[in-house]
Design an enzyme around this catalytic site. Structure first.
Site, mmCIF file in Angstrom:
data_model
loop_
_atom_site.group_PDB
_atom_site.id
_atom_site.type_symbol
_atom_site.label_atom_id
_atom_site.label_comp_id
_atom_site.label_asym_id
_atom_site.label_seq_id
_atom_site.Cartn_x
_atom_site.Cartn_y
_atom_site.Cartn_z
ATOM 1 N N HIS A 1 0.894 -0.965 0.055
ATOM 2 C CA HIS A 1 0.002 0.617 -0.242
ATOM 3 C C HIS A 1 0.865 1.297 -0.230
ATOM 4 C CE1 HIS A 1 -2.111 -2.798 2.526
ATOM 5 N NE2 HIS A 1 -3.276 -2.419 1.682
ATOM 6 N N LYS B 1 -0.989 -6.456 -7.704
ATOM 7 C CA LYS B 1 -0.713 -7.724 -7.093
ATOM 8 C C LYS B 1 -2.981 -8.280 -7.643
ATOM 9 C CE LYS B 1 -2.203 -8.746 -2.899
ATOM 10 N NZ LYS B 1 -2.915 -9.475 -2.254
ATOM 11 N N MET C 1 2.960 -9.521 -0.976
ATOM 12 C CA MET C 1 2.469 -8.710 0.951
ATOM 13 C C MET C 1 0.918 -8.685 1.024
ATOM 14 S SD MET C 1 5.150 -5.787 2.001
ATOM 15 C CE MET C 1 6.309 -5.939 2.797
ATOM 16 N N SER C 2 0.116 -8.612 1.914
ATOM 17 C CA SER C 2 -1.257 -8.748 1.430
ATOM 18 C C SER C 2 -1.861 -8.855 2.760
ATOM 19 C CB SER C 2 -1.360 -10.164 1.629
ATOM 20 O OG SER C 2 -3.095 -9.872 1.279
ATOM 21 N N SER C 3 -2.827 -7.937 2.910
ATOM 22 C CA SER C 3 -3.619 -8.017 4.506
ATOM 23 C C SER C 3 -3.928 -9.027 5.248
ATOM 24 C CB SER C 3 -4.578 -6.381 4.689
ATOM 25 O OG SER C 3 -4.227 -5.692 3.873
#
Ligand code: AMP
Length: 283
Positions: free
Chosen positions: A37, A149, A184-186
């Site tokens: 982000h 992504k 990367m991902s929450s």
């Protein structure tokens, strides 16, 4: 940085800046921010006079049996990170005000939304388009920042913006990864220790596909088989889809042609947590 809950207040503040011909960059997110982000915020900062970020966990884009309730949230930390990146405004609307009880509009991009993630999440992209159009109407940015992504999301939003004649430039930023390759991902925090250890297999499988394309493999079957073998070795992984698709239509490619741009893309469940990733290739 100004934190704004009320969209009308943000519009008033932005209208003044627009009259001064300031360029506005917009980064919509669902929060629980990570470097992926923040890379979008940094790019927006570099390219615009004013940076607006939003945090809104959009209930419309989650299916009834999906992880809306489980989705990680940490607003104070997110606000700190955005301030550090020198965002000018953070829009964080309240769900009840954003979608009042009589809300009944849906924006749908038909064909593109049915493929890949849309096949297993039928209402997902209509939820995404509805929220993004609503946000675009509030912010009216010059540039909209989205991550590769969610490649399908970029294409779907691009189509919506084109079809509806919305004048905004879409900027797609590369995928930011953990040192072991996991995108990367929450949602990564929802993985158990074992699932987290196995999760980079998706990226490994996609890289293997990209390597084989470079080595001259052209048929989808010949690419998918070794990719699936890699995923099979991860006990907690269950493949939702693993496909080689055209970058514009998102339709499966049977045989890659010279000069063709394709997307190797996959979604994998690690128990309850569904992760996505992709690699762009040019033959
Ligand atoms: P989300 O909060 O997951 O809805 O994501 C908000 C924006 O950040 C979307 O445009 C995503 O594609 C982008 N994004 C999420 N993860 C990454 C990542 N690892 N690298 C780059 N962009 C990302």
């Amino acid at each position: 940085m100004r934190v704004v809950q009320n969209p009308a207040k943000l519009q008033t503040a932005l209208a003044r800046l627009k009259r001064q011909d300031k360029k506005i960059g917009f980064v919509p997110t669902m929060g629980y921010l990570h470097e992926g982000h923040l890379s979008l915020v940094r790019l927006a900062r570099k390219e615009n006079d004013v940076v607006v970020a939003s945090i809104f966990v959009n209930p419309l884009q989650f299916g009834p049996r999906e992880d809306f309730k489980r989705y990680p949230r940490d607003f104070p930390r997110d606000a700190r990170l955005l301030k550090k990146e020198k965002a000018d405004f953070l829009l964080a609307p309240a769900a009840e005000e954003f979608y009042p009880k009589d809300f009944q509009t849906e924006v749908k991009v038909t064909r593109l939304s049915g493929r890949l993630c849309g096949a297993s999440r039928p209402a997902h992209f209509a939820g995404v388009c509805t929220v993004v159009l609503k946000l675009l109407n509030i912010v009216k940015p010059d540039r909209l920042y989205l991550g590769q992504k969610d490649y399908q999301q970029v294409e779907v939003i691009g189509q919506m913006v084109k079809d509806l004649g919305f004048s905004v430039m879409i900027r797609m930023a590369p995928i930011v990864r953990e040192p072991d390759g996991l995108a990367m991902s929450s949602r990564n925090v929802l993985l158990s220790k074992k699932e987290r250890e196995e999760a980079p297999c998706l990226h490994r499988a996609l890289c293997e596909g990209a390597r084989l394309v470079k080595r001259g493999v052209r048929d989808a079957g010949g690419l998918q088989k070794p990719m699936r073998e890699i995923l099979k070795r991860a006990a907690s992984a269950r493949v939702d889809y693993l496909e080689i698709v055209d970058v514009r239509t998102l339709r499966p490619v049977v045989k890659l042609k010279k000069g063709q741009k394709a997307l190797l893309t996959g979604a994998v469940f690690f128990k309850k947590t569904r992760l996505i990733d992709n690699e762009l290739v040019r033959v």
